[in-house]
Scaffold this motif. Structure first.
Motif, PDB file in Angstrom:
ATOM      1  N   GLY A 180      28.983  56.001  38.673  1.00 37.34           N
ATOM      2  CA  GLY A 180      28.937  55.162  39.864  1.00 37.34           C
ATOM      3  C   GLY A 180      29.635  53.831  39.767  1.00 37.34           C
ATOM      4  N   ILE A 181      30.415  53.606  38.695  1.00 43.26           N
ATOM      5  CA  ILE A 181      31.151  52.341  38.589  1.00 43.26           C
ATOM      6  C   ILE A 181      32.523  52.603  37.978  1.00 43.26           C
ATOM      7  N   CYS A 182      33.499  51.854  38.467  1.00 42.01           N
ATOM      8  CA  CYS A 182      34.877  51.952  37.967  1.00 42.01           C
ATOM      9  C   CYS A 182      35.265  50.618  37.346  1.00 42.01           C
ATOM     10  N   VAL A 183      35.734  50.653  36.112  1.00 44.64           N
ATOM     11  CA  VAL A 183      36.190  49.447  35.416  1.00 44.64           C
ATOM     12  C   VAL A 183      37.687  49.584  35.181  1.00 44.64           C
ATOM     13  N   LEU A 184      38.460  48.641  35.724  1.00 40.10           N
ATOM     14  CA  LEU A 184      39.918  48.702  35.645  1.00 40.10           C
ATOM     15  C   LEU A 184      40.469  47.581  34.787  1.00 40.10           C
ATOM     16  N   HIS A 185      41.311  47.943  33.824  1.00 43.69           N
ATOM     17  CA  HIS A 185      42.050  46.965  33.026  1.00 43.69           C
ATOM     18  C   HIS A 185      43.528  47.113  33.415  1.00 43.69           C
ATOM     19  N   ILE A 186      43.885  46.591  34.564  1.00 46.15           N
ATOM     20  CA  ILE A 186      45.232  46.808  35.096  1.00 46.15           C
ATOM     21  C   ILE A 186      45.931  45.469  35.317  1.00 46.15           C
ATOM     22  N   PRO A 187      47.102  45.269  34.740  1.00 47.92           N
ATOM     23  CA  PRO A 187      47.842  44.017  34.958  1.00 47.92           C
ATOM     24  C   PRO A 187      48.169  43.815  36.439  1.00 47.92           C
ATOM     25  N   ARG A 188      48.204  42.560  36.861  1.00 50.24           N
ATOM     26  CA  ARG A 188      48.547  42.268  38.257  1.00 50.24           C
ATOM     27  C   ARG A 188      49.937  42.771  38.594  1.00 50.24           C
ATOM     28  N   ALA A 220      39.907  39.576  33.068  1.00 52.14           N
ATOM     29  CA  ALA A 220      41.048  40.371  33.543  1.00 52.14           C
ATOM     30  C   ALA A 220      40.614  41.705  34.128  1.00 52.14           C
ATOM     31  N   LYS A 221      39.322  42.023  34.044  1.00 53.16           N
ATOM     32  CA  LYS A 221      38.827  43.313  34.518  1.00 53.16           C
ATOM     33  C   LYS A 221      38.421  43.246  35.990  1.00 53.16           C
ATOM     34  N   ILE A 222      38.664  44.346  36.684  1.00 55.19           N
ATOM     35  CA  ILE A 222      38.171  44.547  38.050  1.00 55.19           C
ATOM     36  C   ILE A 222      37.126  45.648  37.993  1.00 55.19           C
ATOM     37  N   THR A 223      35.970  45.407  38.590  1.00 57.27           N
ATOM     38  CA  THR A 223      34.929  46.435  38.646  1.00 57.27           C
ATOM     39  C   THR A 223      34.666  46.806  40.104  1.00 57.27           C
ATOM     40  N   ILE A 224      34.360  48.071  40.310  1.00 58.21           N
ATOM     41  CA  ILE A 224      34.081  48.578  41.658  1.00 58.21           C
ATOM     42  C   ILE A 224      32.840  49.465  41.589  1.00 58.21           C
ATOM     43  N   THR A 225      31.817  49.111  42.363  1.00 61.41           N
ATOM     44  CA  THR A 225      30.618  49.938  42.448  1.00 61.41           C
ATOM     45  C   THR A 225      30.773  50.921  43.610  1.00 61.41           C
ATOM     46  N   LYS A 226      29.818  51.831  43.716  1.00 59.92           N
ATOM     47  CA  LYS A 226      29.864  52.799  44.811  1.00 59.92           C
ATOM     48  C   LYS A 226      29.797  52.090  46.169  1.00 59.92           C
ATOM     49  N   ALA A 227      28.950  51.065  46.273  1.00 61.16           N
ATOM     50  CA  ALA A 227      28.833  50.331  47.532  1.00 61.16           C
ATOM     51  C   ALA A 227      30.132  49.589  47.854  1.00 61.16           C
ATOM     52  N   GLN A 228      30.762  49.028  46.824  1.00 64.44           N
ATOM     53  CA  GLN A 228      32.024  48.323  47.029  1.00 64.44           C
ATOM     54  C   GLN A 228      33.147  49.298  47.391  1.00 64.44           C
ATOM     55  N   TYR A 229      33.102  50.477  46.802  1.00 62.74           N
ATOM     56  CA  TYR A 229      34.075  51.516  47.158  1.00 62.74           C
ATOM     57  C   TYR A 229      33.993  51.836  48.652  1.00 62.74           C
ATOM     58  N   THR A 230      32.779  51.932  49.177  1.00 62.79           N
ATOM     59  CA  THR A 230      32.586  52.207  50.596  1.00 62.79           C
ATOM     60  C   THR A 230      33.188  51.096  51.440  1.00 62.79           C
ATOM     61  N   LYS A 231      33.006  49.852  51.012  1.00 64.11           N
ATOM     62  CA  LYS A 231      33.592  48.714  51.731  1.00 64.11           C
ATOM     63  C   LYS A 231      35.118  48.762  51.697  1.00 64.11           C
ATOM     64  N   LEU A 232      35.695  49.150  50.559  1.00 66.30           N
ATOM     65  CA  LEU A 232      37.142  49.250  50.454  1.00 66.30           C
ATOM     66  C   LEU A 232      37.673  50.303  51.414  1.00 66.30           C
ATOM     67  N   ARG A 233      37.009  51.449  51.478  1.00 64.54           N
ATOM     68  CA  ARG A 233      37.446  52.516  52.374  1.00 64.54           C
ATOM     69  C   ARG A 233      37.349  52.071  53.837  1.00 64.54           C
ATOM     70  N   GLU A 234      36.275  51.367  54.175  1.00 65.95           N
ATOM     71  CA  GLU A 234      36.115  50.872  55.553  1.00 65.95           C
ATOM     72  C   GLU A 234      37.205  49.861  55.878  1.00 65.95           C
ATOM     73  N   TYR A 235      37.628  49.100  54.887  1.00 63.57           N
ATOM     74  CA  TYR A 235      38.607  48.045  55.115  1.00 63.57           C
ATOM     75  C   TYR A 235      39.984  48.613  55.477  1.00 63.57           C
ATOM     76  N   PHE A 236      40.419  49.652  54.746  1.00 59.42           N
ATOM     77  CA  PHE A 236      41.734  50.193  55.065  1.00 59.42           C
ATOM     78  C   PHE A 236      41.652  51.303  56.106  1.00 59.42           C
ATOM     79  N   GLY A 237      40.410  51.788  56.385  1.00 57.32           N
ATOM     80  CA  GLY A 237      40.274  52.923  57.289  1.00 57.32           C
ATOM     81  C   GLY A 237      40.435  52.565  58.733  1.00 57.32           C
TER      82      GLY A 237
END
Length: 237
Positions: A180-188, A220-237
């Motif tokens: 239920g969580i995504c941890v990203l180590h991705i350069p800008r 430098a890490k970005i984390t995304i929870t399930k609830a935040q994922y839903t917000k991201l989808r609503e934002y671009f949807g």
């Protein structure tokens, strides 16, 4: 002879770690003639390695059996447009070979350590002509990959930088989330390349998303929870 064939198949399949990839590669290789199986090679590439580049002569097809690659298009003036990621199982180089296009149209870079089964252009075409079952399975892979790309292109074509980044982060959650969580180590710089905007835009978007609780930021890490994922989808949807 039958035992030798079984051992050869086992050796090729052994490169795949995930069950889905094992099943797919075992399913499609059963329709490959024995003489072509003998010509297959297991190829290893380390994270960050380039498998093929735009403009290289299209002489090979690769079956991705372990790992994840990024597919990119290098536009004029050095602009890089990320077409998307492909996780095993998958096929690379098949579009060019099947349609007779002489040069690869995309650059493929390994996002992780990867394993591939290599086939020459001529051997792949012979296989597709001899086995309708193998051609059918390859066609399904092509359709799935192209549908994913068309969907992404529709989102990106007329979208702002913010919507592109929201879409991209949601996709990362779908691909990489664990428990239920995504941890990203991705350069800008990589995020900027993937959405086709500059790093200043990425910085501004990340700050806004964090303020709106659409993502978390820890150094430098970005984390995304399930609830935040839903917000991201609503934002671009």
């Amino acid at each position: 002879m039958a035992e030798e064939k079984a051992d050869r198949l086992k050796n090729l399949i052994a490169g795949a770690k995930e069950e889905k990839a094992c099943q797919w590669i075992a399913g499609i290789l059963q329709f490959m003639p024995e003489d072509l199986q003998q010509k297959c090679r297991l190829v290893h590439r380390n994270k960050g390695a380039t498998l093929m580049r735009v403009g290289d002569e299209a002489q090979s097809v690769y079956l991705l059996i372990d790992g994840e690659v990024k597919i990119m298009n290098e536009l004029p003036r050095g602009i890089i447009y990320a077409l998307g990621n492909l996780r095993a199982p998958g096929i690379l180089g098949e579009n060019e070979v099947l349609t007779g296009i002489p040069y690869y149209r995309g650059t493929v870079m390994c996002e992780t350590d990867c394993k591939f089964i290599y086939l020459s252009k001529n051997d792949f075409l012979l296989w597709m002509k001899e086995s309708h079952d193998a051609l059918y399975r390859v066609t399904i892979q092509i359709i799935e990959k192209n549908l994913s790309q068309v969907s992404r292109d529709r989102v990106f074509l007329f979208s702002t930088g913010e919507k592109r980044l929201a879409y991209l982060l949601a996709r990362y959650f779908e691909q990489k989330a664990e428990a239920g969580i995504c941890v990203l180590h991705i350069p800008r710089s990589k995020l900027a390349d993937e959405i086709g905007f500059c790093m200043k835009t990425v910085d501004r978007c990340i700050a806004k998303f964090k303020q709106l609780d659409m993502i978390g930021r820890h150094g430098a890490k970005i984390t995304i929870t399930k609830a935040q994922y839903t917000k991201l989808r609503e934002y671009f949807g």
